[in-house]
Design an enzyme around this catalytic site. Structure first.
Site, PDB file in Angstrom:
ATOM      1  N   ASN A  95      43.297 -35.789  85.371  1.00 54.28           N
ATOM      2  CA  ASN A  95      41.741 -34.869  85.855  1.00 54.28           C
ATOM      3  C   ASN A  95      41.034 -35.857  86.753  1.00 54.28           C
ATOM      4  O   ASN A  95      40.421 -35.945  86.007  1.00 54.28           O
ATOM      5  CB  ASN A  95      41.404 -33.831  84.404  1.00 54.28           C
ATOM      6  CG  ASN A  95      39.897 -33.810  85.488  1.00 54.28           C
ATOM      7  OD1 ASN A  95      39.616 -33.289  86.578  1.00 54.28           O
ATOM      8  ND2 ASN A  95      38.990 -33.657  84.367  1.00 54.28           N
TER       9      ASN A  95
ATOM     10  N   LYS B 273      38.209 -34.850  87.989  1.00 53.65           N
ATOM     11  CA  LYS B 273      37.286 -34.992  87.976  1.00 53.65           C
ATOM     12  C   LYS B 273      36.421 -35.790  89.731  1.00 53.65           C
ATOM     13  O   LYS B 273      37.075 -35.564  90.463  1.00 53.65           O
ATOM     14  CB  LYS B 273      36.797 -36.015  87.296  1.00 53.65           C
ATOM     15  CG  LYS B 273      36.808 -35.616  85.888  1.00 53.65           C
ATOM     16  CD  LYS B 273      35.997 -36.631  84.616  1.00 53.65           C
ATOM     17  CE  LYS B 273      36.991 -36.178  83.138  1.00 53.65           C
ATOM     18  NZ  LYS B 273      36.056 -36.995  82.457  1.00 53.65           N
TER      19      LYS B 273
ATOM     20  N   HIS C  42      36.930 -26.771  82.064  1.00 53.27           N
ATOM     21  CA  HIS C  42      37.026 -28.283  81.484  1.00 53.27           C
ATOM     22  C   HIS C  42      35.561 -27.985  80.776  1.00 53.27           C
ATOM     23  O   HIS C  42      34.826 -27.262  81.214  1.00 53.27           O
ATOM     24  CB  HIS C  42      37.621 -28.985  82.648  1.00 53.27           C
ATOM     25  CG  HIS C  42      36.930 -30.165  82.311  1.00 53.27           C
ATOM     26  ND1 HIS C  42      35.851 -31.060  81.946  1.00 53.27           N
ATOM     27  CD2 HIS C  42      38.232 -31.353  81.302  1.00 53.27           C
ATOM     28  CE1 HIS C  42      36.450 -32.474  81.487  1.00 53.27           C
ATOM     29  NE2 HIS C  42      37.608 -32.426  81.758  1.00 53.27           N
TER      30      HIS C  42
ATOM     31  N   GLU D  22      33.525 -29.972  81.198  1.00 52.90           N
ATOM     32  CA  GLU D  22      32.100 -30.139  81.753  1.00 52.90           C
ATOM     33  C   GLU D  22      31.852 -29.187  82.478  1.00 52.90           C
ATOM     34  O   GLU D  22      30.881 -29.529  82.743  1.00 52.90           O
ATOM     35  CB  GLU D  22      32.602 -31.557  82.375  1.00 52.90           C
ATOM     36  CG  GLU D  22      32.960 -32.495  81.732  1.00 52.90           C
ATOM     37  CD  GLU D  22      33.358 -33.848  82.552  1.00 52.90           C
ATOM     38  OE1 GLU D  22      34.177 -33.811  83.663  1.00 52.90           O
ATOM     39  OE2 GLU D  22      33.844 -34.698  81.569  1.00 52.90           O
TER      40      GLU D  22
ATOM     41  N   GLU E 211      41.116 -30.504  73.979  1.00 50.73           N
ATOM     42  CA  GLU E 211      40.278 -31.529  74.855  1.00 50.73           C
ATOM     43  C   GLU E 211      38.602 -31.330  73.318  1.00 50.73           C
ATOM     44  O   GLU E 211      37.714 -30.699  74.178  1.00 50.73           O
ATOM     45  CB  GLU E 211      39.911 -31.191  75.674  1.00 50.73           C
ATOM     46  CG  GLU E 211      41.106 -31.497  76.107  1.00 50.73           C
ATOM     47  CD  GLU E 211      40.875 -32.049  78.055  1.00 50.73           C
ATOM     48  OE1 GLU E 211      41.529 -32.545  79.011  1.00 50.73           O
ATOM     49  OE2 GLU E 211      39.841 -31.511  78.786  1.00 50.73           O
TER      50      GLU E 211
ATOM     51  N   GLY F 152      36.584 -39.455  77.151  1.00 56.10           N
ATOM     52  CA  GLY F 152      35.442 -40.018  78.198  1.00 56.10           C
ATOM     53  C   GLY F 152      35.027 -40.893  77.378  1.00 56.10           C
ATOM     54  O   GLY F 152      33.646 -41.734  77.831  1.00 56.10           O
TER      55      GLY F 152
ATOM     56  N   SER G 100      40.598 -39.266  75.840  1.00 56.92           N
ATOM     57  CA  SER G 100      40.203 -40.801  76.290  1.00 56.92           C
ATOM     58  C   SER G 100      41.971 -41.361  75.779  1.00 56.92           C
ATOM     59  O   SER G 100      42.558 -42.165  74.695  1.00 56.92           O
ATOM     60  CB  SER G 100      39.746 -41.402  75.094  1.00 56.92           C
ATOM     61  OG  SER G 100      38.302 -40.961  75.277  1.00 56.92           O
TER      62      SER G 100
HETATM   63  C1  PEP Z   1      39.274 -35.005  80.834  1.00 58.42           C
HETATM   64  O1  PEP Z   1      37.855 -34.824  81.715  1.00 58.42           O
HETATM   65  O2  PEP Z   1      40.111 -34.003  80.989  1.00 58.42           O
HETATM   66  C2  PEP Z   1      39.383 -35.849  79.559  1.00 58.42           C
HETATM   67  C3  PEP Z   1      40.595 -36.138  79.280  1.00 58.42           C
HETATM   68  O3  PEP Z   1      38.823 -37.383  80.152  1.00 58.42           O
HETATM   69  P1  PEP Z   1      39.352 -38.848  79.512  1.00 58.42           P
HETATM   70  O4  PEP Z   1      41.197 -39.225  79.412  1.00 58.42           O
HETATM   71  O5  PEP Z   1      38.424 -39.392  80.158  1.00 58.42           O
HETATM   72  O6  PEP Z   1      38.629 -38.660  78.045  1.00 58.42           O
END
Ligand code: PEP
Length: 251
Positions: free
Chosen positions: A11, A13, A97, A99, A169, A175, A215
């Site tokens: 992803n 973003k 997601h 976000e 998630e 992040g 992460s």
């Molecule tokens: C994501 O945005 O779905 C995500 C898991 O980000 P990150 O891997 O940077 O934590």
């Protein structure tokens, strides 16, 4: 390690212009071209979809979008329909997601509308769920996941769910560099799978792919993938560099 075909998805973003995305795709494809036993997906911003689709055509890397709107067309300024994504070459679409939930008013109800709109045009929804740190600390992880999954899959019938993917998630791991332990992730995945088993006829839950996101890095992918109910990963930050994402894909 599960018996389901794994899916490693990136992803991006709001990162990468069309030219930067094309450069990534050209460098990434040769690094993973030999892998026939898993699915691979990258989800660039809308503006790069068609360019990247051209580069991925005929390869083992599929294209995904990061959102869609549920209407087929109309006066909905700035929105993108399921048909437009399919025509641009997308196979997957990320929905709900955290976000989107946190900054753009996404709710379980709008997630459900988007999921139901994606399926008829053949897009595979990657429906994201996950608790915040505060919810985890308050002991609400399972009740939050229960509500998100139940409402996200509302009014769907078993034969529509054939391709749907759920991404667990935990918001506190996105992040932040704080990965859920493999045991925390496995427990949440197992919970989601048993919930799906309670909601739909036999077979649906056993076949459904549940990805972990938060992460994920080349250093932790293998231990996560070794867990029974973890069928892949949704990767943010570490999917932006072709070499690092290829290392994750090649876990
Ligand atoms: C994501 O945005 O779905 C995500 C898991 O980000 P990150 O891997 O940077 O934590």
């Amino acid at each position: 390690m599960s018996a389901r075909r794994s899916l490693i998805a990136g992803n991006w973003k709001m990162y990468k212009t069309s030219a930067e995305a094309a450069d990534f795709a050209r460098r990434f494809v040769p690094l993973v071209s030999g892998l026939a036993d898993r699915d691979i997906m990258i989800a660039p911003p809308f503006t790069a979809l068609e360019t990247v689709a051209g580069i991925l055509k005929g390869t083992n890397v599929a294209l995904g979008a990061q959102n869609l709107f549920w209407e087929a067309e109309g006066a909905f300024t700035a929105e993108i329909s399921p048909k437009m994504l399919a025509a641009a070459g997308c196979r997957y679409v990320i929905i709900g997601h955290s976000e989107r939930r946190q900054f753009f008013g996404e709710t379980n109800d709008t997630v459900n509308r988007r999921v139901r709109a994606a399926l008829p045009v053949g897009l595979i929804p990657v429906m994201c769920v996950g608790e915040t740190e505060q919810e985890r600390e308050a002991g609400q992880t399972f009740s939050v996941l229960d509500k998100q999954v139940r409402k996200g899959l509302k009014n769907l019938v078993a034969n529509e769910l054939g391709t749907l993917v759920i991404a667990y998630e935990p918001v506190w791991a996105i992040g932040t560099g704080k990965t859920a332990t493999k045991e925390q992730a496995q427990t949440a995945h197992q919970f989601i799978r048993s919930l799906v088993a309670n909601l739909f006829p036999a077979g649906v839950a056993a076949a459904m792919r549940i990805l972990y996101g938060g992460s994920v890095k080349p250093e932790n992918i293998s231990e996560l993938m070794a867990m029974d109910d973890i069928d892949g990963a949704l990767v943010g930050g570490a999917s932006l560099n072709p070499e690092s994402f290829a290392k994750i894909v090649c876990y």
